[in-house]
Design an enzyme around this catalytic site. Structure first.
Site, PDB file in Angstrom:
ATOM      1  N   ASP A  52       1.241  -1.145   0.008  1.00 37.26           N
ATOM      2  CA  ASP A  52       0.312  -0.063   0.037  1.00 37.26           C
ATOM      3  C   ASP A  52       0.688   1.369  -0.043  1.00 37.26           C
ATOM      4  O   ASP A  52       1.229   2.080  -1.143  1.00 37.26           O
ATOM      5  CB  ASP A  52      -0.776  -0.159   1.039  1.00 37.26           C
ATOM      6  CG  ASP A  52      -2.053   0.686   1.293  1.00 37.26           C
ATOM      7  OD1 ASP A  52      -1.674   2.143   0.120  1.00 37.26           O
ATOM      8  OD2 ASP A  52      -2.762   1.951   2.534  1.00 37.26           O
ATOM      9  N   VAL A 100      -9.068  -3.011   0.745  1.00 36.89           N
ATOM     10  CA  VAL A 100      -9.557  -4.619  -0.233  1.00 36.89           C
ATOM     11  C   VAL A 100      -9.267  -5.522   1.302  1.00 36.89           C
ATOM     12  O   VAL A 100      -9.203  -5.609   2.182  1.00 36.89           O
ATOM     13  CB  VAL A 100      -8.965  -5.167  -0.909  1.00 36.89           C
ATOM     14  CG1 VAL A 100      -9.601  -4.193  -2.135  1.00 36.89           C
ATOM     15  CG2 VAL A 100      -7.329  -5.092  -0.644  1.00 36.89           C
ATOM     16  N   ASP A 159      -7.777  -8.680   6.335  1.00 38.37           N
ATOM     17  CA  ASP A 159      -8.562  -8.931   7.088  1.00 38.37           C
ATOM     18  C   ASP A 159      -9.605  -7.770   7.133  1.00 38.37           C
ATOM     19  O   ASP A 159      -9.166  -6.800   6.700  1.00 38.37           O
ATOM     20  CB  ASP A 159      -7.972  -8.557   8.329  1.00 38.37           C
ATOM     21  CG  ASP A 159      -7.254  -7.554   8.602  1.00 38.37           C
ATOM     22  OD1 ASP A 159      -6.394  -6.746   7.883  1.00 38.37           O
ATOM     23  OD2 ASP A 159      -7.828  -6.623  10.429  1.00 38.37           O
TER      24      ASP A 159
HETATM   25  P1  5GP Z   1       1.714  -0.737   3.954  1.00 38.78           P
HETATM   26  O1  5GP Z   1       3.145  -0.690   4.171  1.00 38.78           O
HETATM   27  O2  5GP Z   1       2.305  -0.734   2.390  1.00 38.78           O
HETATM   28  O3  5GP Z   1       1.034   0.516   4.395  1.00 38.78           O
HETATM   29  O4  5GP Z   1       0.631  -1.311   3.912  1.00 38.78           O
HETATM   30  C1  5GP Z   1       1.016  -2.814   4.639  1.00 38.78           C
HETATM   31  C2  5GP Z   1       0.449  -3.980   5.226  1.00 38.78           C
HETATM   32  O5  5GP Z   1      -1.105  -2.986   4.869  1.00 38.78           O
HETATM   33  C3  5GP Z   1      -0.386  -4.874   4.685  1.00 38.78           C
HETATM   34  O6  5GP Z   1       0.725  -5.938   4.657  1.00 38.78           O
HETATM   35  C4  5GP Z   1      -1.753  -5.108   5.422  1.00 38.78           C
HETATM   36  O7  5GP Z   1      -1.539  -6.169   6.152  1.00 38.78           O
HETATM   37  C5  5GP Z   1      -1.635  -3.389   4.905  1.00 38.78           C
HETATM   38  N1  5GP Z   1      -3.054  -3.260   4.331  1.00 38.78           N
HETATM   39  C6  5GP Z   1      -3.107  -2.462   3.469  1.00 38.78           C
HETATM   40  N2  5GP Z   1      -3.797  -2.215   2.867  1.00 38.78           N
HETATM   41  C7  5GP Z   1      -4.419  -2.823   2.960  1.00 38.78           C
HETATM   42  C8  5GP Z   1      -6.070  -3.020   2.051  1.00 38.78           C
HETATM   43  O8  5GP Z   1      -6.517  -2.166   1.565  1.00 38.78           O
HETATM   44  N3  5GP Z   1      -6.226  -4.208   3.390  1.00 38.78           N
HETATM   45  C9  5GP Z   1      -5.924  -4.873   4.590  1.00 38.78           C
HETATM   46  N4  5GP Z   1      -6.856  -6.052   5.152  1.00 38.78           N
HETATM   47  N5  5GP Z   1      -4.907  -4.623   5.089  1.00 38.78           N
HETATM   48  C10 5GP Z   1      -4.139  -3.454   3.943  1.00 38.78           C
END
Ligand code: 5GP
Length: 183
Positions: A107, A157, A163
């Site tokens: 994300d 999502v 989750d």
């Molecule tokens: P980042 O560090 O890239 O922002 O996010 C990674 C983590 O955020 C992922 O491992 C996941 O656990 C959580 N995450 C990011 N976007 C989503 C989403 O749309 N849905 C869910 N369930 N988890 C997300």
């Protein structure tokens, strides 16, 4: 409320079906097998979101590899906290090995960036990243996953490891959460 009633109240739209997920994992594993043959590999799964993606991917990889897990947290509820914490330790040394880091989704990019750094600090020769889903247009840091099954829009999502407040990781498909539940 039954499981199905609650689910109905949460799903805005199914984004990726079970069939599409299976097909895409097969194709991705084929490419990874070709690219990574001969490497001294350790797969490191990020709990809990890498399940069931990682077990399904592992079955399709025709490679000699070790499997390890770490836990990291960056989300509380449906909003990123912006901080990545590694919980627990790797069970085996990754010194000099090629690590395949597997997560459910990228994300902001923070988790994979920080975890890659963590793995390099532990002596990995190379860290290759792999995710089930990549959110489009949401990076806060310059980082992209090397292997991606699906691109998803900038929505919350859930399902197939992802989750919603800890629940629904067991859905066999990926769905978008209704806007009013997180916006
Ligand atoms: P980042 O560090 O890239 O922002 O996010 C990674 C983590 O955020 C992922 O491992 C996941 O656990 C959580 N995450 C990011 N976007 C989503 C989403 O749309 N849905 C869910 N369930 N988890 C997300």
């Amino acid at each position: 409320m039954t499981f199905n009633d609650e689910l109905k109240a949460s799903v805005k739209k199914v984004l990726v079906s079970e069939k599409e997920i299976k097909k895409s994992i097969k194709a991705l594993a084929k490419k990874m097998t070709k690219d990574l043959e001969g490497e001294d590999l350790v797969v490191v799964g990020l709990l809990t979101g890498c399940i069931p993606f990682l077990p399904d991917l592992l079955k399709e990889l025709k490679l000699k590899l070790l499997v390890n897990y770490v836990q990291a947290s960056s989300y509380e509820g449906t909003a990123s906290t912006g901080k990545v914490k590694v919980i627990g330790e790797l069970k085996e040394s990754i010194e000099g090995k090629h690590v395949i880091l597997v997560d459910d989704i990228i994300d902001t990019g923070l988790t994979l960036k920080e975890l890659s750094k963590y793995l390099y600090d532990k002596g990995a020769k190379k860290v290759t990243t792999c995710v089930l889903a990549s959110k489009v247009g949401t990076r806060k840091v310059a980082f992209e996953a090397d292997y991606v099954c699906f691109e998803v829009p900038n929505e919350y999502v859930f399902g197939y490891g992802l989750d919603y407040n800890g629940y629904y990781r067991n859905l066999p498909y990926i769905a978008a959460l209704k806007d009013e539940l997180y916006k």
